[in-house]
Design an enzyme around this catalytic site. Structure first.
Site, PDB file in Angstrom:
ATOM      1  N   GLY A  72      -0.605   0.526   5.667  1.00  0.00           N
ATOM      2  CA  GLY A  72      -1.942   0.491   5.351  1.00  0.00           C
ATOM      3  C   GLY A  72      -2.268  -0.829   4.439  1.00  0.00           C
ATOM      4  O   GLY A  72      -1.693  -1.296   3.671  1.00  0.00           O
ATOM      5  N   ALA A  98      -0.820 -17.333  -0.696  1.00  0.00           N
ATOM      6  CA  ALA A  98       0.331 -18.069  -1.715  1.00  0.00           C
ATOM      7  C   ALA A  98       1.644 -18.113  -0.941  1.00  0.00           C
ATOM      8  O   ALA A  98       2.012 -19.194  -1.308  1.00  0.00           O
ATOM      9  CB  ALA A  98       0.628 -16.948  -2.695  1.00  0.00           C
ATOM     10  N   VAL A 109       1.613 -18.939   2.432  1.00  0.00           N
ATOM     11  CA  VAL A 109       1.343 -20.047   3.288  1.00  0.00           C
ATOM     12  C   VAL A 109       1.162 -21.445   2.289  1.00  0.00           C
ATOM     13  O   VAL A 109       1.848 -22.369   2.792  1.00  0.00           O
ATOM     14  CB  VAL A 109      -0.352 -19.816   3.928  1.00  0.00           C
ATOM     15  CG1 VAL A 109      -0.648 -21.140   4.650  1.00  0.00           C
ATOM     16  CG2 VAL A 109      -0.194 -18.787   4.992  1.00  0.00           C
ATOM     17  N   ARG A 138       0.784   0.171  12.205  1.00  0.00           N
ATOM     18  CA  ARG A 138       2.162   0.800  11.973  1.00  0.00           C
ATOM     19  C   ARG A 138       2.653   0.776  13.321  1.00  0.00           C
ATOM     20  O   ARG A 138       2.246   1.601  14.299  1.00  0.00           O
ATOM     21  CB  ARG A 138       1.836   2.224  11.523  1.00  0.00           C
ATOM     22  CG  ARG A 138       1.254   2.202  10.027  1.00  0.00           C
ATOM     23  CD  ARG A 138       1.075   3.697   9.220  1.00  0.00           C
ATOM     24  NE  ARG A 138       0.842   3.577   8.090  1.00  0.00           N
ATOM     25  CZ  ARG A 138      -0.331   3.845   7.429  1.00  0.00           C
ATOM     26  NH1 ARG A 138      -1.373   4.150   8.472  1.00  0.00           N
ATOM     27  NH2 ARG A 138      -0.898   3.974   6.201  1.00  0.00           N
ATOM     28  N   ASP A 145       6.630   1.058   1.697  1.00  0.00           N
ATOM     29  CA  ASP A 145       7.811   1.311   2.014  1.00  0.00           C
ATOM     30  C   ASP A 145       8.248   1.461   3.537  1.00  0.00           C
ATOM     31  O   ASP A 145       9.123   1.123   3.670  1.00  0.00           O
ATOM     32  CB  ASP A 145       8.279   2.990   1.309  1.00  0.00           C
ATOM     33  CG  ASP A 145       7.340   3.789   1.798  1.00  0.00           C
ATOM     34  OD1 ASP A 145       6.234   3.769   2.320  1.00  0.00           O
ATOM     35  OD2 ASP A 145       7.682   5.033   1.359  1.00  0.00           O
ATOM     36  N   GLY A 146       7.238   1.652   4.275  1.00  0.00           N
ATOM     37  CA  GLY A 146       7.552   1.518   5.814  1.00  0.00           C
ATOM     38  C   GLY A 146       7.783   0.123   6.175  1.00  0.00           C
ATOM     39  O   GLY A 146       8.564  -0.173   6.894  1.00  0.00           O
ATOM     40  N   THR A 149       0.414  -2.215  -1.583  1.00  0.00           N
ATOM     41  CA  THR A 149      -0.060  -0.823  -1.026  1.00  0.00           C
ATOM     42  C   THR A 149      -0.977  -0.147  -2.155  1.00  0.00           C
ATOM     43  O   THR A 149      -0.428  -0.488  -3.524  1.00  0.00           O
ATOM     44  CB  THR A 149       1.164   0.120  -0.816  1.00  0.00           C
ATOM     45  OG1 THR A 149       0.531   1.243  -0.835  1.00  0.00           O
ATOM     46  CG2 THR A 149       2.047  -0.047  -1.594  1.00  0.00           C
ATOM     47  N   ASP A 193      -0.945   2.574  -3.037  1.00  0.00           N
ATOM     48  CA  ASP A 193      -0.422   3.941  -3.559  1.00  0.00           C
ATOM     49  C   ASP A 193       0.538   3.609  -5.002  1.00  0.00           C
ATOM     50  O   ASP A 193       0.865   4.791  -5.735  1.00  0.00           O
ATOM     51  CB  ASP A 193       0.817   4.465  -2.375  1.00  0.00           C
ATOM     52  CG  ASP A 193      -0.224   5.026  -1.390  1.00  0.00           C
ATOM     53  OD1 ASP A 193      -1.348   5.281  -1.628  1.00  0.00           O
ATOM     54  OD2 ASP A 193       0.353   5.168  -0.291  1.00  0.00           O
ATOM     55  N   ASP A 219       3.705   3.293  -5.115  1.00  0.00           N
ATOM     56  CA  ASP A 219       4.769   4.288  -5.104  1.00  0.00           C
ATOM     57  C   ASP A 219       6.076   3.594  -4.754  1.00  0.00           C
ATOM     58  O   ASP A 219       7.089   4.252  -4.128  1.00  0.00           O
ATOM     59  CB  ASP A 219       4.307   5.210  -4.067  1.00  0.00           C
ATOM     60  CG  ASP A 219       4.358   4.509  -2.629  1.00  0.00           C
ATOM     61  OD1 ASP A 219       4.089   3.309  -2.485  1.00  0.00           O
ATOM     62  OD2 ASP A 219       4.116   5.441  -1.513  1.00  0.00           O
ATOM     63  N   GLY A 265      -3.389   9.274  -1.879  1.00  0.00           N
ATOM     64  CA  GLY A 265      -2.163   9.628  -2.481  1.00  0.00           C
ATOM     65  C   GLY A 265      -1.504  10.634  -1.779  1.00  0.00           C
ATOM     66  O   GLY A 265      -1.720  12.063  -2.301  1.00  0.00           O
ATOM     67  N   ARG A 266      -0.863  10.615  -0.667  1.00  0.00           N
ATOM     68  CA  ARG A 266      -0.142  11.790  -0.029  1.00  0.00           C
ATOM     69  C   ARG A 266       0.850  12.390  -0.664  1.00  0.00           C
ATOM     70  O   ARG A 266       1.163  13.344  -0.819  1.00  0.00           O
ATOM     71  CB  ARG A 266       0.187  11.546   1.570  1.00  0.00           C
ATOM     72  CG  ARG A 266      -1.025  11.505   2.427  1.00  0.00           C
ATOM     73  CD  ARG A 266      -0.392  11.956   3.985  1.00  0.00           C
ATOM     74  NE  ARG A 266      -0.216  10.361   4.579  1.00  0.00           N
ATOM     75  CZ  ARG A 266      -0.894   9.656   5.466  1.00  0.00           C
ATOM     76  NH1 ARG A 266      -1.826  10.166   5.717  1.00  0.00           N
ATOM     77  NH2 ARG A 266      -0.428   8.655   5.750  1.00  0.00           N
ATOM     78  N   GLY A 294     -11.837  10.613 -17.476  1.00  0.00           N
ATOM     79  CA  GLY A 294     -11.896  11.645 -18.488  1.00  0.00           C
ATOM     80  C   GLY A 294     -12.142  13.057 -17.733  1.00  0.00           C
ATOM     81  O   GLY A 294     -12.733  13.856 -18.047  1.00  0.00           O
ATOM     82  N   GLU A 315     -11.239  16.645 -16.374  1.00  0.00           N
ATOM     83  CA  GLU A 315     -10.630  17.635 -17.077  1.00  0.00           C
ATOM     84  C   GLU A 315      -9.360  18.195 -16.485  1.00  0.00           C
ATOM     85  O   GLU A 315      -8.487  18.825 -17.176  1.00  0.00           O
ATOM     86  CB  GLU A 315     -11.927  18.929 -16.864  1.00  0.00           C
ATOM     87  CG  GLU A 315     -12.816  18.765 -17.881  1.00  0.00           C
ATOM     88  CD  GLU A 315     -13.910  17.852 -17.894  1.00  0.00           C
ATOM     89  OE1 GLU A 315     -13.813  17.327 -16.662  1.00  0.00           O
ATOM     90  OE2 GLU A 315     -14.591  17.266 -18.814  1.00  0.00           O
ATOM     91  N   GLU A 329      -4.811  13.384  -2.613  1.00  0.00           N
ATOM     92  CA  GLU A 329      -4.991  13.943  -1.189  1.00  0.00           C
ATOM     93  C   GLU A 329      -3.632  14.937  -0.711  1.00  0.00           C
ATOM     94  O   GLU A 329      -3.778  15.829  -0.232  1.00  0.00           O
ATOM     95  CB  GLU A 329      -5.134  12.909  -0.185  1.00  0.00           C
ATOM     96  CG  GLU A 329      -4.019  11.968   0.219  1.00  0.00           C
ATOM     97  CD  GLU A 329      -4.349  10.993   1.084  1.00  0.00           C
ATOM     98  OE1 GLU A 329      -3.809   9.945   0.905  1.00  0.00           O
ATOM     99  OE2 GLU A 329      -5.227  11.136   2.144  1.00  0.00           O
ATOM    100  N   GLN A 360     -11.418   3.452  -0.827  1.00  0.00           N
ATOM    101  CA  GLN A 360     -10.474   2.803  -1.933  1.00  0.00           C
ATOM    102  C   GLN A 360      -9.378   1.822  -1.287  1.00  0.00           C
ATOM    103  O   GLN A 360      -8.794   1.301  -2.136  1.00  0.00           O
ATOM    104  CB  GLN A 360      -9.385   4.167  -2.521  1.00  0.00           C
ATOM    105  CG  GLN A 360     -10.103   4.969  -2.997  1.00  0.00           C
ATOM    106  CD  GLN A 360      -9.435   6.408  -3.082  1.00  0.00           C
ATOM    107  OE1 GLN A 360      -8.596   6.902  -4.128  1.00  0.00           O
ATOM    108  NE2 GLN A 360      -9.713   7.588  -2.050  1.00  0.00           N
TER     109      GLN A 360
END
Ligand code: F6P
Length: 325
Positions: free
Chosen positions: A14, A25, A27, A75, A106-107, A129, A131, A133, A174-175, A189, A191, A226, A257
């Protein structure tokens, strides 16, 4: 010093805002060290299909502020197979390329590890990414921009939520990782924040909304990552409403996003990381990821970066819960 004369750079998986700043940077640092730099188009697919472009000094002009990736991304299923990786390694050799800098998640890093271990290609990874993650780095390139993009929308949604006395269920990306949800939940903010790391509890959200209403609240923001609930924010919202009957709307922020101009923070970490990736190769390193720890670049073995799940800061959840009541 390693005998590196010609490097390839690619973006895979992604896309994320700041990838272009990282390419730039890589290059410019490569050229400053008299290296030849080649771009592989569409990530690993470019290595397999031999789609390469020469990266001269002006090839990366005026891209530091742009989202997406000038090298495109994909991918690649073929690269997941040993035959695909063997073809990629043969093509790299035919082009006289000594090492690969892979920018992605990570992939992408799993691909780099296989390319290095199985085919003997020297590699370095740069985490890009939205994410956030990846273990071993505080931030991935693109996360800060994605959070700010989502936040801008959430602030706007709050206006209309308040005017109509509505509950808004807002789905963010965010799977498997709730990092974006936590950050925008606290800063927006919200709830309630529903993340994949904590089992979602419809009753708990119902209680929260009911108690809030009793205290005089008329509008609510519920952030749902998500992957946090089967069926996403729409299903979660319906189940809440089926139980306590609320006037609600669902907003799925989606791929908005992933785009847009990177924040200063993302541009800075992309620039530092891209430079460090090339320096690491010049210093003879292999199989490393360039991470960011407390604002400084660090090298972390790619194996460590992909091992296990990054733990999100659930303290944010607690704080958001207390101060949004
Ligand atoms: O990994 C980045 C990411 O944007 C995730 O947050 C999301 O789950 C996924 O990619 C979406 O992928 P695609 O663009 O293939 O739909």
């Amino acid at each position: 010093m390693a005998d590196v004369k010609h490097i390839a750079v690619l973006t895979s998986g992604g896309d994320a805002p700041g990838m272009n700043a990282a390419i730039r940077a890589v290059v410019r640092t490569g050229l400053a060290n008299d290296l030849r730099v080649t771009g592989a188009v569409r990530g690993y697919r470019g290595l397999i299909e031999r789609e390469f472009v020469e990266m001269g000094p002006t090839s990366v002009s005026n891209i530091i502020q742009t989202g997406g990736t000038i090298l495109k991304t994909s991918r690649s299923d073929d690269f997941m197979k040993p035959e695909g990786r063997a073809t990629a390694a043969r093509n790299l050799e035919a082009e006289g390329i000594d090492a690969v800098v892979g920018i992605g998640g990570d992939g992408t890093f799993r691909g780099l590890i296989d390319l290095s271990r199985e085919q003997g290609v020297r590699v370095v990874g740069v985490p890009g990414t939205i994410d956030n993650d990846i273990t071993g780095t505080d931030n991935t390139i693109g996360f800060d921009t994605a959070v700010n993009t989502a936040l801008e929308s959430i602030d706007k949604i709050r206006d209309t939520a308040q005017s109509h006395d509505r509950v808004f269920f807002i789905e963010v990306m965010g799977r498997e990782c709730g990092a974006i949800a936590l950050e925008v939940g606290l800063s927006g903010g919200a709830e309630a924040i529903i993340v994949p790391e904590v089992p979602a509890d419809v009753d708990e959200t119902c209680d929260l909304l009911t108690r809030g209403k009793k205290r005089g609240k008329t509008s609510f923001i519920v952030i749902v990552a998500e992957g946090a609930y089967k069926g996403g924010a729409a299903t979660f919202a319906k189940e809440v409403s089926d139980r306590i009957g609320v006037d609600y709307r669902v907003s799925i922020l989606g791929h908005v996003q992933r785009g847009g101009s990177p924040t200063s923070f993302d541009r800075v970490i992309a620039s530092l990381s891209g430079r460090e990736a090339v320096n690491a190769l010049l210093a003879g390193k292999n199989g490393q990821m360039v991470g960011v720890e407390c604002g400084r670049v660090v090298l972390v073995p790619l194996e460590k970066a992909v091992a296990g799940r990054k733990t999100v800061d659930l303290e944010l959840l607690k704080v958001a819960h207390i101060i949004s009541q």
